[in-house]
Write an enzyme that holds these catalytic residues in place. Structure first.
Site, short mmCIF file in Angstrom:
data_model
loop_
_atom_site.label_atom_id
_atom_site.label_comp_id
_atom_site.label_asym_id
_atom_site.label_seq_id
_atom_site.Cartn_x
_atom_site.Cartn_y
_atom_site.Cartn_z
N ARG A 46 0.84 -1.20 0.00
CA ARG A 46 0.00 0.00 0.00
C ARG A 46 0.87 1.25 0.00
NH1 ARG A 46 -1.05 2.16 4.61
NH2 ARG A 46 -1.39 0.18 5.69
N LYS A 195 -8.62 6.94 -19.08
CA LYS A 195 -8.99 7.46 -20.39
C LYS A 195 -7.79 7.41 -21.35
CE LYS A 195 -12.92 8.47 -18.30
NZ LYS A 195 -12.66 8.40 -16.85
#
Length: 381
Positions: A46, A195
């Site tokens: 993490r 995107k």
């Protein structure tokens, strides 16, 4: 180093153990330490992961910045950014923005004490009248989603610096290839890597990029403390996608130009929003701050009939009706009911997001096939 070279090489290096030219997928949750606290820079996944580290360095290089941070989603990156502010702080935002951003601002952080002003920013001078002692950030998209409004990044940055206010720029529509807000004075650049940056509709991820060391330290703290971090497999896929970013964006822009001019000359099309047109508002600013005009556009039909819009939305074959944008395949969408459904209708209408507005994400297919697809769909209305 030129952009295409940076896309392939910056921040990445062959694996020192095997010589693998592609960044390995370090699929591990933890790392062995020689003694408590004695490790090779990695403790827990993490906090840090070698695959993610190379992607973050690559993103920073592409945006001409010092520090990059990746998050599990684009909204995860905005959520982390909002944690930099305190109750009572105010943020000035463009009024034409992604619906998910509007939602997290108004439904989450407004309830936690932040205040947001949504204003038109086509003339950045409008920003100054909303600045007060509580203002902490100016937040813009340019081009905006979905009406492709162009905002003067350098002008907004000058206002921010004058008042000691941060400027954050959502650079998703342009990608790092078409536009680099850091070079124009921005303090924070955000990407939905989902995107154009990834470009293959197979990853969900976000990023923040900054220059300031103190800001970077705070973002790194929240990235680790709150844990909205991406996995190494997704980081690998984004790294792979970025290697062709410059090539894809060139084709998106070429196809976008052809489609925009086709639609503008079609007798059934009323308005079309694409920043490459000379009469598009702030076209000269777009020419100055962008390398090209991209493959995103929106348009409306004459008569403004919902039934006609629905026929177009369901009548294409190569343009797939779907959320998102920026993949190699062409997409068609209805902002009012899809990407911007969380924005109240009266607010949508103020920024031009009508009930019949259609948004296109033009892909990298052969443009003649894309035009033929739109032609047959338009013939049905």
């Amino acid at each position: 180093m030129k952009f295409g070279t940076k896309a392939i090489h910056a921040g990445v290096f062959p694996d020192p153990t095997t010589g693998a030219i592609m960044t390995p997928i370090f699929q591990t949750s933890t790392y062995v330490q020689e003694a408590p606290g004695n490790h090779k820079g990695y403790e827990y996944a993490r906090t840090q992961n070698p695959t993610r580290a190379q992607l973050q360095d690559n993103l920073a290089a592409l945006e001409n910045a010092k520090h990059g941070f990746c998050f599990s989603t684009g909204m995860g990156s905005i959520d982390t950014l909002m944690k930099l502010f305190n109750p009572g702080d105010e943020i000035i935002c463009t009024n034409d923005l992604y619906g998910g951003t509007y939602r997290i601002f108004t439904k989450v952080y407004q309830n936690l004490g932040l205040k947001f002003h949504f204003i038109g920013m086509e003339d950045v001078a409008n920003i100054e009248s909303y600045i007060n002692s509580n203002t902490k950030m100016i937040w813009i998209e340019t081009p905006t989603n979905p009406t492709l409004k162009i905002i003067d990044i350098a002008g907004a940055a000058a206002i921010g610096k004058k008042h000691n206010v941060l400027l954050g720029v959502d650079n998703t529509f342009a990608s790092a290839y078409l536009q680099n807000p850091m070079d124009l004075g921005a303090d924070i650049v955000m990407h939905s890597l989902t995107k154009y940056m990834s470009g293959h509709s197979d990853v969900v991820m976000g990023a923040l990029v900054v220059n300031d060391d103190n800001l970077a330290e705070r973002i790194a703290f929240y990235q680790n403390a709150c844990g909205a971090t991406p996995g190494p497999q997704d980081c690998f896929l984004v790294l792979r996608g970025i290697k062709t970013l410059h090539l894809r964006m060139q084709r998106h822009s070429e196809n976008g130009k052809a489609i925009a001019h086709y639609l503008r000359n079609h007798p059934k099309v009323d308005k079309i929003y694409w920043p490459g047109f000379e009469d598009h508002a702030n076209h000269e600013i777009a020419k100055k701050q962008m390398r090209d005009f991209g493959g995103m556009m929106s348009f409306s039909l004459k008569g403004d009939k919902m039934d006609d819009a629905l026929k177009i939305l369901s009548g294409t074959h190569l343009f797939s009706l779907a959320e998102s944008l920026g993949g190699v395949e062409s997409l068609i969408g209805h902002p009012a009911s899809m990407t911007h459904a969380s924005i109240p209708r009266e607010e949508r209408l103020k920024s031009g997001v009508t009930d019949t507005l259609i948004r296109l994400s033009v892909g990298v297919e052969d443009v003649e096939d894309l035009i033929a697809d739109l032609e047959q769909a338009l013939a049905a209305v």
